[in-house]
Write a protein that holds these residues in place. Structure first.
Motif, PDB file in Angstrom:
ATOM      1  N   SER A   1     -18.355 -10.426   9.217  1.00 58.01           N
ATOM      2  CA  SER A   1     -19.596 -10.613   8.474  1.00 58.01           C
ATOM      3  C   SER A   1     -19.678 -12.049   7.991  1.00 58.01           C
ATOM      4  CB  SER A   1     -19.624  -9.666   7.268  1.00 58.01           C
ATOM      5  OG  SER A   1     -20.686 -10.038   6.404  1.00 58.01           O
TER       6      SER A   1
ATOM      7  N   SER B   1     -21.515 -13.000   5.646  1.00 57.13           N
ATOM      8  CA  SER B   1     -21.598 -13.004   4.181  1.00 57.13           C
ATOM      9  C   SER B   1     -20.968 -11.727   3.652  1.00 57.13           C
ATOM     10  CB  SER B   1     -23.038 -13.128   3.685  1.00 57.13           C
ATOM     11  OG  SER B   1     -23.014 -13.258   2.262  1.00 57.13           O
ATOM     12  N   ALA B   2     -19.734 -11.855   3.226  1.00 61.66           N
ATOM     13  CA  ALA B   2     -18.971 -10.675   2.822  1.00 61.66           C
ATOM     14  C   ALA B   2     -19.489 -10.105   1.512  1.00 61.66           C
ATOM     15  CB  ALA B   2     -17.501 -11.041   2.683  1.00 61.66           C
TER      16      ALA B   2
ATOM     17  N   LYS C   1       0.841  -1.198   0.000  1.00 62.53           N
ATOM     18  CA  LYS C   1       0.000   0.000   0.000  1.00 62.53           C
ATOM     19  C   LYS C   1       0.878   1.251   0.000  1.00 62.53           C
ATOM     20  CE  LYS C   1      -3.156  -0.452   3.333  1.00 62.53           C
ATOM     21  NZ  LYS C   1      -4.454  -0.105   3.986  1.00 62.53           N
TER      22      LYS C   1
ATOM     23  N   SER D   1     -19.669  -1.276  11.871  1.00 58.12           N
ATOM     24  CA  SER D   1     -18.761  -2.258  11.290  1.00 58.12           C
ATOM     25  C   SER D   1     -17.457  -1.612  10.855  1.00 58.12           C
ATOM     26  CB  SER D   1     -19.461  -2.887  10.083  1.00 58.12           C
ATOM     27  OG  SER D   1     -18.552  -3.620   9.314  1.00 58.12           O
TER      28      SER D   1
ATOM     29  N   GLY E   1     -19.407   5.687   0.063  1.00 56.80           N
ATOM     30  CA  GLY E   1     -18.441   4.624  -0.209  1.00 56.80           C
ATOM     31  C   GLY E   1     -17.388   4.472   0.869  1.00 56.80           C
TER      32      GLY E   1
ATOM     33  N   SER F   1      -5.329  -1.640   7.851  1.00 57.42           N
ATOM     34  CA  SER F   1      -6.494  -1.406   6.999  1.00 57.42           C
ATOM     35  C   SER F   1      -6.799   0.079   6.826  1.00 57.42           C
ATOM     36  CB  SER F   1      -7.723  -2.098   7.604  1.00 57.42           C
ATOM     37  OG  SER F   1      -8.010  -1.552   8.882  1.00 57.42           O
ATOM     38  N   GLY F   2      -6.307   0.923   7.719  1.00 54.79           N
ATOM     39  CA  GLY F   2      -6.630   2.350   7.649  1.00 54.79           C
ATOM     40  C   GLY F   2      -8.032   2.673   8.132  1.00 54.79           C
TER      41      GLY F   2
ATOM     42  N   SER G   1     -16.093 -11.831   6.079  1.00 57.05           N
ATOM     43  CA  SER G   1     -15.233 -10.664   6.286  1.00 57.05           C
ATOM     44  C   SER G   1     -14.762 -10.666   7.730  1.00 57.05           C
ATOM     45  CB  SER G   1     -16.017  -9.359   6.070  1.00 57.05           C
ATOM     46  OG  SER G   1     -16.077  -9.002   4.742  1.00 57.05           O
TER      47      SER G   1
ATOM     48  N   LEU H   1     -15.703  -3.333   8.554  1.00 59.89           N
ATOM     49  CA  LEU H   1     -15.421  -4.231   7.434  1.00 59.89           C
ATOM     50  C   LEU H   1     -15.631  -3.516   6.108  1.00 59.89           C
ATOM     51  CD1 LEU H   1     -17.494  -7.171   8.909  1.00 59.89           C
ATOM     52  CD2 LEU H   1     -15.011  -6.881   9.072  1.00 59.89           C
ATOM     53  N   ARG H   2     -14.778  -3.826   5.160  1.00 56.11           N
ATOM     54  CA  ARG H   2     -14.953  -3.263   3.817  1.00 56.11           C
ATOM     55  C   ARG H   2     -16.101  -3.936   3.080  1.00 56.11           C
ATOM     56  NH1 ARG H   2     -10.099  -0.662   1.017  1.00 56.11           N
ATOM     57  NH2 ARG H   2     -11.370  -1.046  -0.802  1.00 56.11           N
ATOM     58  N   LYS H   3     -16.357  -5.178   3.406  1.00 57.42           N
ATOM     59  CA  LYS H   3     -17.411  -5.921   2.718  1.00 57.42           C
ATOM     60  C   LYS H   3     -18.345  -6.543   3.739  1.00 57.42           C
ATOM     61  CE  LYS H   3     -15.047  -7.550  -1.480  1.00 57.42           C
ATOM     62  NZ  LYS H   3     -14.451  -8.767  -2.102  1.00 57.42           N
ATOM     63  N   ASP H   4     -19.623  -6.321   3.565  1.00 55.72           N
ATOM     64  CA  ASP H   4     -20.602  -6.928   4.460  1.00 55.72           C
ATOM     65  C   ASP H   4     -21.945  -6.925   3.756  1.00 55.72           C
ATOM     66  OD1 ASP H   4     -22.150  -7.887   6.503  1.00 55.72           O
ATOM     67  OD2 ASP H   4     -22.195  -6.000   7.619  1.00 55.72           O
ATOM     68  N   ASN H   5     -22.327  -8.074   3.238  1.00 50.56           N
ATOM     69  CA  ASN H   5     -23.614  -8.162   2.544  1.00 50.56           C
ATOM     70  C   ASN H   5     -24.636  -8.953   3.352  1.00 50.56           C
ATOM     71  OD1 ASN H   5     -23.046  -6.546   0.396  1.00 50.56           O
ATOM     72  ND2 ASN H   5     -22.694  -8.190  -1.077  1.00 50.56           N
TER      73      ASN H   5
END
Lengths: 549, 549
Positions: free
Chosen positions: A499, A501-502, A328, B268, B249, B191-192, A433, B270-274
């Motif tokens: 999570s 489900s990511a 990064k 959260s 975003g 992760s920032g 996640s 987390l970058r992804k959480d569906n």
């Protein structure tokens, strides 16, 4: 030095003085190192985390090498404990009404219905007796108004590539396909804003905007089948989240038909609009339960002029994390993917798919992709990162590709893990996640917990997004092993505030694990939103929200 | 060659052979060209689009050079046609109850209340008799539960920097300040991801993450005062949207207290959480009308190692647009800002603030900023872009800065336009989004329409985001001129499917123009959401949603 050795970086590449890449020969060097011994030209596989599949799926995905007919999938209503809700049943009068709205596009033939009643993983099957194919938003509106009045349940369906049984009926819901809503409405060459109907196939859109020097902000293995409307409805993740963020940021506007048939026009093409609540966000990731997306406005980034892929071996997961941090910092704005896989994954693709490992055997492997506007600059950044990573022991070996074919070969090692897993035995799959520091702990933990009862326990995924694909195999399905995995995996994930489900969503099959990632107050509000937007519950019933106790 | 000429690029800079920047001397050259004759060290001004202000605001923003006491602002209820809704009136028993929840943090002194009852633009004034300063989410929950039971109205307030009267009471609403919810909860160096309470000041957070080699994904002129919770509640835009996208975003999670006091924990990291509907999105940009944000989780990008600013003259708006296209192609991933201003704006900053134009007089000026990880690469990209832009006639003159002081000097030309406007006379301000191709048409149109009745008609803004700041001045307020402007400007914007509030929101003062940018079905759904989340309507009443006819 034989060809196989050429495929690796000799250590001295990393040891040359800083600035060596400026001398003009490095690009050629980097470009000629290739990865031999890896089959090429294979079918493009769906996204690697997209579940278990067998020969039938090869056929489904258009691979002609396998022709055996799949066994029939058990009806969802027989396999799972689910009760039909009191919706109306489609009558001949209903079919006639639909025919008046969609002349010639009301499908009732059992052959055509078979394909759309079954999910592509072949885990769930509905028994809908009608498939509707509207071409316009107005037609969708008329259909939903009719269904709402009659209390007929409707399952919206895009490319039918759901991993969680979200896109097929559970009982006899009407299937509302977006396949003929497939027109590009407009594209702006300055702003990069694409407006299109919901049924456009992602790969077609990618081609369309790439011809105009832009790219879609999302990319998935299933892009050859999936529809942009379905992508938005499921908040699809995929390979470009690290670089371009989620659809919540890149989707600028939506047109949605609500359950009662009213059309909600939020199809803005503006990057900034603070007039009222951002209603489109409600529908992104709502899996067709709050409305039917009919058109999408999406911001496309400029097409990168230069792409590099590096495949690296790391001695431990700590080094994988430190490599990510270094990456990064050193690659900065050109970093476009950071994927990892463990040694178990590599063994699986070697054993079942006969792929060759392009680097020395390592406990972990990392795939780094850069996408930028200047090849020379990107290569220089990559070289500086790699030099540092090798010198500091984060990486023990690596190879780089810059041409399309070789990049695909390296990507195949990561993307075909799912395929290799499916050949290893029965697969238990989890898409979770976690905070990036804890990402691999669950894999280690499960190996100890399961012992010899599992054949393989592997972890891989989008490390840059904190997204782990955890997979366990056994020779055949074992209720005992399943019991050792669930709810343990969900509880473990919940304990880390992860999570369950990511990126795959909940659909039908995961709706009852929602509570592991969301508190009761959130689930209550979700039910409130569903009741507000779809008071009769006709849109994609039995999906996403947990079954009521 | 005197120092003033040194501040410009001589044309030959653009004409050297490609690759000149590789020779090692270009950086020094670029860095020594400075912009003389421009005052430095001025107060950092609020975001240039943030409205009209006069001497009183200088005082408000901490500028000690002006000490005159502002005239009293007229009460909103007297100035605007608005009726108090039937909320309860705060009683002594209520104050005692608040004191039990927040010992010592229930403020009733008229002096302290004066500051929080008036917006910083001094356009609206409420008459609240109590200010509450909770320190914890639990305290916010207890307050709202109490207010909900008693049907007491509440105005959440962060840094009170709203441009649209959104953050002060209209009548006697209780002011719920986030100022003591000011703790950083956690920051992850890999992760920032930053998690903090809602009352943290944006500039403090910027410093906090910059010390750890990250930046906040948003930056505003008001950063010294505004709270991150308020930023999220208003979906603040600002200077980094082009690069890092909107808060929809970058915000990963929120903790929100709902109107009835229940705590919605969607914090959260987390970058992804569906898993389920993305509830946090509801609250981003809802201006405190759906819940009180108490904590924020936000993704911070790595801190750029290199920043360049170029200030360019363009012969026409067509060339400004083509410069933007060229810029996106040539600067690619390092482009971080593309701002424009017309010649009228330059005249204003020269005349009223005595700033010097650093380039030849031009019909339009563009400010381009790059932020990247490698100074040499970024300068090379910038040089290639500029060479091409000058050769093709898109740009007629330009100057570049790389050191902090000189970059600020160039930014001041753009950021201080609002200040110059306020010294020009009475200002009519519009903050609109338009398709980028039509961005300047309205300015041209209005000049013709208004003729000599307007003193000045200027346009500037975030071109990269399609965001125009349209400003008209007259010697004194003129109802006739206002009548020529409104609803014409809103209707014109609606005709282009633009937004009548790009980044400022609606608050109290713009709530009745919502219909120009959103259809009735959207407004109806917004009312449904408000009723679902705040059935008694106690949260920030009279804001955002249009007054009922």
């Amino acid at each position: 030095m034989g060809p196989h050795l050429l495929s690796r970086w000799p250590a001295w590449v990393f040891r040359v003085a800083p600035g060596w890449w400026r001398k003009g020969h490095s690009c050629a060097l980097l470009r000629t190192w290739c990865v031999p011994g890896v089959t090429t030209g294979q079918t493009k596989w769906p996204h690697s985390s997209w579940g278990v599949w067998g020969t039938s799926l090869l056929a489904h995905r258009g691979c002609s090498s396998v022709s055996s007919r799949p066994a029939e999938v058990m009806l969802t209503q027989e396999r799972y404990p689910v009760q039909r809700l009191p919706f109306a049943v489609v009558s001949d009068e209903d079919l006639a009404a639909f025919e008046r709205i969609l002349p010639g596009r009301v499908i009732t033939s059992s052959e055509e219905l078979e394909a759309v009643n079954v999910d592509w993983l072949r885990t769930v099957r509905g028994c809908s007796r009608v498939l509707l194919k509207p071409q316009t938003t107005e037609e969708v509106s008329q259909i939903l108004r009719y269904c709402h009045d009659r209390k007929l349940a409707v399952t919206p369906q895009g490319g039918n590539t759901s991993m969680v049984g979200g896109s097929v009926p559970v009982f006899d819901e009407i299937i509302l396909s977006t396949s003929l809503l497939n027109q590009v409405v407009s594209f702006h060459g300055v702003s990069g804003v694409l407006v299109c109907q919901a049924g456009c196939i992602l790969e077609d859109l990618s081609q369309y905007v790439e011809d105009r020097d832009f790219v879609m902000p999302l990319d998935l293995g299933a892009k050859g089948s999936c529809h942009i409307g379905g992508n938005v409805a499921t908040n699809a993740g995929g390979l470009r989240v690290l670089r371009y963020g989620s659809l919540h940021g890149t989707v600028l506007g939506l047109e949605v038909v609500l359950a009662d048939g009213s059309i909600l026009d939020c199809l803005s093409s503006l990057r900034k609009d603070n007039t009222g609540y951002d209603l489109k966000q409600l529908f992104i990731g709502s899996e067709g339960t709050l409305g039917v997306i009919t058109a999408v406005s999406i911001l496309c980034p400029p097409k990168p002029k230069a792409v590099n892929v590096a495949f690296l071996g790391c001695p431990g997961f700590t080094e994988v994390l430190r490599t990510f941090s270094s990456c990064k910092g050193k690659l900065g704005e050109v970093l476009s993917a950071f994927e990892f896989m463990d040694a178990g994954c590599m063994r699986l693709v070697q054993q079942h798919l006969h792929l060759s490992c392009p680097v020395r055997e390592s406990p972990f492997y990392v795939l780094v992709e850069t996408s930028g506007s200047n090849m020379e600059h990107d290569e220089a950044k990559l070289a500086a990162f790699l030099e540092d990573a090798l010198d500091s022991g984060l990486v023990t070996d690596g190879t780089v590709a810059t041409d399309q074919r070789k990049m695909k070969t390296l990507w195949a090692l990561r993307e075909r893990i799912t395929e290799a897993l499916s050949r290893d035995g029965y697969v238990y799959k989890y898409d979770i996640s976690l905070p990036v520091e804890q990402l691999y702990d669950l894999v280690v933990d499960l190996r100890a917990r399961l012992g010899p009862s599992a054949k393989t326990v592997v972890g891989y995924g989008h490390l840059g997004d904190g997204n782990l694909h955890l997979n366990v195999t056994s020779e055949a399905f074992s209720p005992g092993l399943l019991g050792a995995l669930e709810p343990y995996v969900y509880e473990w994930t919940a304990g880390q505030r992860g999570s369950v489900s990511a990126e795959h969503g909940l659909g039908f099959r995961k709706r009852d694990v929602l509570g592991y990632s969301k508190p009761p107050s959130a689930i209550q509000l979700m039910r409130g939103l569903k009741a507000l937007l779809d008071p009769k519950g006709i849109l994609n019933p039995y999906k996403m929200l947990p079954s009521q106790a």
